[in-house]
Design an enzyme around this catalytic site. Structure first.
Site, mmCIF file in Angstrom:
data_model
loop_
_atom_site.group_PDB
_atom_site.id
_atom_site.type_symbol
_atom_site.label_atom_id
_atom_site.label_comp_id
_atom_site.label_asym_id
_atom_site.label_seq_id
_atom_site.Cartn_x
_atom_site.Cartn_y
_atom_site.Cartn_z
ATOM 1 N N SER A 171 13.970 3.043 8.224
ATOM 2 C CA SER A 171 13.014 2.495 7.266
ATOM 3 C C SER A 171 13.594 2.961 5.780
ATOM 4 O O SER A 171 13.708 2.131 4.752
ATOM 5 C CB SER A 171 11.918 1.765 7.614
ATOM 6 O OG SER A 171 11.702 1.533 8.863
ATOM 7 N N LYS A 179 4.787 3.862 -0.836
ATOM 8 C CA LYS A 179 4.932 3.090 0.163
ATOM 9 C C LYS A 179 3.673 2.250 0.599
ATOM 10 O O LYS A 179 3.449 3.251 0.486
ATOM 11 C CB LYS A 179 5.509 3.635 1.035
ATOM 12 C CG LYS A 179 5.781 1.787 2.051
ATOM 13 C CD LYS A 179 6.966 2.499 3.585
ATOM 14 C CE LYS A 179 7.332 1.485 3.883
ATOM 15 N NZ LYS A 179 7.898 2.119 4.899
ATOM 16 N N SER A 182 11.547 -1.337 6.119
ATOM 17 C CA SER A 182 10.721 -1.691 5.531
ATOM 18 C C SER A 182 10.588 -0.636 3.953
ATOM 19 O O SER A 182 9.574 -1.597 3.901
ATOM 20 C CB SER A 182 10.345 -1.131 6.619
ATOM 21 O OG SER A 182 9.713 -0.591 6.633
#
Length: 490
Positions: free
Chosen positions: A176, A77, A152
């Site tokens: 997330s 990420k 997210s």
């Protein structure tokens, strides 16, 4: 190559026995990514040249039987620092930021000879539930390209769901990892707070943030989570507790007979009917396998979202003060004075959702409002943690839906922050209490065919029982074997 029909252990065996080389595997991985990236948009940046160079080095020295991730392509990420590879947090503020050091989790992966194929998209600074808040582009759900992948960690979840990689690192501040896992029909684990070092993670809410994996299956998740777990002297919140070999307990003898499952009645409030049907069927299935299912109450659940957004936004307003246009990051052009540097750099560098949360957090911490908002939210946090403690006195795990709905259409909620925030109602309490929780594929909506996730919550540092429960459910169903027909709409 896609990774739908393999596992980390199988891939490792193939690499050790030279059925495939790390270089061949890496080339096939990039071919697969490029074949669907125009549709999915899971990656902010690809690391092809360095990945192939690294693969060649690994092939040259060979892979030993104890190097589980050596030569294995994985994704990271883009709010996790990677030395020499741009780390943007999906923000204009850090669009050209090139870190000079690796996050601890990346150090551990490098030591294990993994191959980083690229950095995945996210909501800016991990603030969002749909990945629509990225400053660069919106990631699309591989199951239906007109729908969001959740957030997210939407890019990481979409990359795994699209068969690009076996696993992708994410972060979870209020859901997330778990919400994107649910929306994309993959496995997502948020470990206990402190289990994994936060050193080198671009901070959002420091008392909530935790690193974890999105994977195709439960056992891979357990293997990869163990690899990045453990104490780190650079993170004062990281735990000294020993890291168990969770995956070693996941085998044909694993069962849920006598497992005491708590099902909070509050976790069915507001569930879409199609989600409710899937979750009830999943609970019935666990009960048929010998688990004991009880209805319980977590009475402060409804206060979780407002309390979380006050606390997390307050921490964010403090953490994001460092982005001032002076030291690093975006700096506005044609500024007239120091105040102009601060005001314009932050106004132009941050997106709308980030600015919204900075304002909320600054307000909550301001004189005259601290007691009424921040202090009260902190008290609610303690009450939520106590609710969990009370239930865990008589139960082993808490089980319910990960989200109240399946993935919604792109653009459907982006202009309605309050509705977007309420998507996290079933996930934020876990972060408030610092507990481990995992979302696993539980079935599909009868209404739109989209995946539905089952959330399994455990006691602090009892990831083992969470993994055991998820593994048994997974091995006695076939939902995790279903894959999207990329480009098709359900």
């Amino acid at each position: 190559m896609d990774f739908y029909q393999t596992s980390l252990s199988q891939l490792h065996d193939d690499l050790v026995n030279k059925k495939i080389s790390a270089t061949e595997l890496t080339k096939e991985t990039f071919d697969h990514i490029k074949g669907n990236e125009d549709q999915v948009k899971a990656f902010i940046s690809l690391n092809e040249d360095q990945a192939l160079k690294r693969a060649a080095e690994i092939d040259a020295k060979g892979i030993s039987a104890d190097q589980l991730t050596a030569g294995v392509p994985l994704a990271v990420k883009d709010n996790i620092l990677t030395k020499g590879l741009t780390t943007t947090a999906a923000s204009k503020m850090l669009e050209n930021f090139n870190p000079v050091y690796d996050a601890t989790v990346v150090e551990k992966l490098n030591a294990a000879d993994y191959i980083n194929v690229g950095k995945t998209n996210l909501d800016e600074f991990a603030m969002g539930s749909s990945t629509e808040n990225s400053a660069f582009f919106t990631t699309h759900n591989p199951w239906d390209l007109t729908r969001v992948p959740g957030g997210s960690s939407g890019g990481s979840a979409a990359a795994v769901a699209a068969g690009d990689v076996l696993g992708a690192l994410g972060t979870d501040t209020g859901g997330s990892i778990r919400m994107p896992a649910s929306f994309n029909g993959v496995v997502g684990m948020k470990p206990t707070y402190g289990r994994v070092s936060r050193w080198g993670i671009i901070a959002f809410g420091s008392s909530f943030d935790q690193v974890g994996w999105l994977t195709q299956n439960v056992k891979d998740n357990a293997l990869l989570t163990a690899l990045i777990s453990g104490n780190d002297e650079r993170d004062m919140t990281s735990s000294l507790k020993e890291v168990p070999d969770w995956a070693a307990q996941l085998n044909e003898n694993t069962n849920v007979k006598g497992l005491r499952i708590a099902v909070p009645k509050e976790y069915f409030d507001g569930l879409d009917e199609d989600v409710q049907e899937v979750i009830k069927a999943a609970l019935d299935h666990l009960e048929s396998l010998g688990a004991i299912v009880d209805e319980v109450s977590l009475p402060h659940t409804k206060y979780g979202v407002p309390a979380y957004y006050i606390l997390a936004s307050s921490e964010a307003s403090s953490n994001l003060q460092r982005y001032d246009g002076i030291r690093y990051g975006f700096r506005a052009a044609d500024v007239k004075n120091l105040e102009d540097v601060y005001v314009r750099s932050r106004s132009e560098g941050f997106g709308e959702e980030v600015k919204r949360r900075i304002m909320l957090g600054t307000f909550s911490l301001s004189a005259g409002f601290y007691d009424a908002y921040f202090n009260k939210a902190a008290k609610v946090r303690r009450l939520i943690a106590q609710d969990f403690e009370d239930v865990f006195k008589d139960h082993d795990v808490i089980v319910g839906a990960t989200g109240a709905s399946t993935a919604f259409k792109i653009g459907a909620e982006i202009d309605d922050p309050q509705t977007m925030y309420m998507n996290d109602v079933l996930t934020v309490p876990v972060n408030m209490a610092g507990l481990p929780a995992m979302s696993i594929p539980a079935g599909f909506s009868a209404k739109n065919g989209m995946p539905v996730g089952l959330q399994i919550i455990g006691k602090a540092f009892d990831e083992q029982t969470v993994y055991n429960t998820g593994y048994v459910f997974e091995q006695t169903t076939d939902f995790h074997k279903k894959t999207p027909k990329l480009g098709g709409q359900n």
